[in-house]
Design an enzyme around this catalytic site. Structure first.
Site, PDB file in Angstrom:
ATOM      1  N   ASP A  81     -11.076  -8.359 -15.665  1.00 48.70           N
ATOM      2  CA  ASP A  81     -10.951  -8.584 -14.209  1.00 48.70           C
ATOM      3  C   ASP A  81      -9.488  -8.470 -13.799  1.00 48.70           C
ATOM      4  O   ASP A  81      -8.967  -9.298 -13.056  1.00 48.70           O
ATOM      5  CB  ASP A  81     -11.527  -9.956 -13.840  1.00 48.70           C
ATOM      6  CG  ASP A  81     -11.790 -10.097 -12.339  1.00 48.70           C
ATOM      7  OD1 ASP A  81     -11.837  -9.056 -11.639  1.00 48.70           O
ATOM      8  OD2 ASP A  81     -11.925 -11.235 -11.860  1.00 48.70           O
TER       9      ASP A  81
ATOM     10  N   GLY B 225     -14.148 -22.043  -7.539  1.00 48.09           N
ATOM     11  CA  GLY B 225     -13.450 -23.252  -7.126  1.00 48.09           C
ATOM     12  C   GLY B 225     -12.046 -23.046  -6.592  1.00 48.09           C
ATOM     13  O   GLY B 225     -11.679 -21.947  -6.179  1.00 48.09           O
TER      14      GLY B 225
ATOM     15  N   GLY C  40     -10.871 -19.293  -5.110  1.00 47.40           N
ATOM     16  CA  GLY C  40     -11.439 -18.075  -5.685  1.00 47.40           C
ATOM     17  C   GLY C  40     -12.934 -18.220  -5.834  1.00 47.40           C
ATOM     18  O   GLY C  40     -13.532 -19.129  -5.249  1.00 47.40           O
TER      19      GLY C  40
END
Ligand SMILES: Nc1ncnc2c1ncn2[C@@H]1O[C@H](COP(=O)(O)OP(=O)(O)OP(=O)(O)O)[C@@H](O)[C@H]1O
Ligand SMILES: [Mg+2]
Length: 363
Positions: free
Chosen positions: A193, A77, A74
């Protein structure tokens, strides 16, 4: 070793906007600077991480995990499948550049009373320095089915399966959004998100909301939000119209919850398309796939969502099935232009749970 349940004290450097003041950096020999050297926790603040596993236990767990294979990548990392004492675990590995993201995500996951069956179960955080670089680990439960995005891409769902997925996401979000008052309470949290890639599918075909690194907490006593907010931090495709237009009132915590609800409406649309009724389903697509390019800019999204006021299309055949009809209505009420007119997560949860009531014997 510290007793479980006690507050843990952790030191970390904070960035200037977060500190909201001038930085006192140890390396600057008592001169106030506006930058931090980020070595040895120079401009340190003390953060309290309540109720997680004791830090030493977390570290011991992390250091006895054997990494198996990488399962995803993502913005921050890599995610690995690992084994710990024969158990499956997921390990998100951040680079030291993203130390703040690692710290923030660990901090949010360790909020008192956050644990819920529809929120990814946090196990441990560890920072490992091998002399050359620091590896930052976040260990959580492992869900072999991967994200809801992966799951919907792989296959279709039954009406019952769709209702189960949708209800579990609403339950997780309602818990996140809810403030529980009292010593064993929890603050209201907004995700910021929410999207199908940040929701995992468990073995029992229900969901767990993950990726809490951008979340914000509300302090209802002081009526403050715990970190300064850059409103445009999520994923552009899922951003609410008020975020795209830079018109969100960030001083009201409710605004953040309403923006999550908009994203929830889009996730429901992704699920509903894969629901098979009478053998008919739609192919998997991301919301607005037909209206914006693959990595849309804020401007691309703003034109479609705010100016043209377009939303994902609802196929006619959804009217022929009660669950799809209800879900379609919910989506519309989640993605309204006005945040204040959207449903709450609790309302969405209640409406879907009424669909789940098993049919009694017909009179
Ligand atoms: N706990 C977990 N169990 C199983 N798979 C996981 C777990 N956490 C993440 N994954 C997998 O790893 C992938 C990458 O996750 P990550 O959150 O790092 O990135 P992303 O959600 O794809 O993108 P973004 O950076 O925008 O959040 C996920 O899409 C999912 O397939
Ligand atoms: Mg993610």
């Amino acid at each position: 070793m510290l007793a479980n349940g006690r507050e843990e004290v952790v030191k970390s450097c904070v960035s200037l906007p977060e500190l909201n003041a001038q930085v006192f950096c140890h390396s600057s020999k008592n001169v106030t600077k506006t930058e931090c050297c980020y070595t040895d926790f120079c401009n340190n603040i003390t953060l309290r991480l309540p109720l997680g596993l004791p830090l030493l236990v977390q570290r011991t767990i992390a250091r006895t995990i054997v990494l198996q294979e990488i399962v995803g990548k993502g913005r921050f990392g890599e995610v690995w499948h690992g084994k710990w004492c024969g158990e499956d675990v997921a390990v998100k590995i951040f680079s030291s550049r993203d130390e703040r993201s690692w710290f923030r995500e660990a901090e949010i996951y360790q909020t008192v009373m956050l644990r819920h069956e529809n929120i990814l179960g946090f196990i441990a955080a560890d920072n490992k320095d091998n002399g050359t670089w620091t590896q930052l680990w976040l260990v959580s439960e492992y869900h072999e089915q991967g994200s809801l995005f992966d799951y919907l891409n792989r296959g279709t769902v039954t009406v019952q399966g769709m209702v189960r997925l949708a209800l579990s996401v609403a339950s997780g979000l309602a818990h996140l959004h809810m403030e529980i008052v009292g010593t064993q309470g929890k603050p209201a949290i907004a995700h910021r998100d929410l999207k199908s890639k940040n929701i995992l599918v468990k073995r029992n075909e229900t969901c767990a909301i993950a990726d809490l690194g951008l979340a914000v907490k509300h302090d209802s006593v002081l009526n403050t939000i715990d970190i300064p907010q850059n409103p445009r931090v999520g994923t552009r495709r899922y951003m609410a119209p008020e975020i795209l237009e830079d018109a969100m009132n960030t001083s009201i915590f409710e605004s953040f919850k309403r923006a999550d609800i908009y994203s929830l409406g889009l996730v429901y649309w992704e699920i509903a398309r894969r629901c098979s009724v009478g053998g008919i389903t739609e192919e998997y697509q991301l919301p607005y796939y037909d209206l914006v390019p693959s990595d849309p800019s804020i401007e691309d999204m703003r034109r479609v969502v705010c100016e043209q006021k377009l939303r994902p299309s609802i196929p006619n055949q959804w009217q022929s099935c009660e669950a799809l009809r209800v879900l379609a209505r919910l989506m519309r009420e989640c993605w309204r232009s006005s945040g204040a007119a959207r449903l709450t997560a609790l309302r969405v949860k209640k409406t879907i749970s009424q669909l789940c009531v098993p049919e009694g014997p017909k009179a």
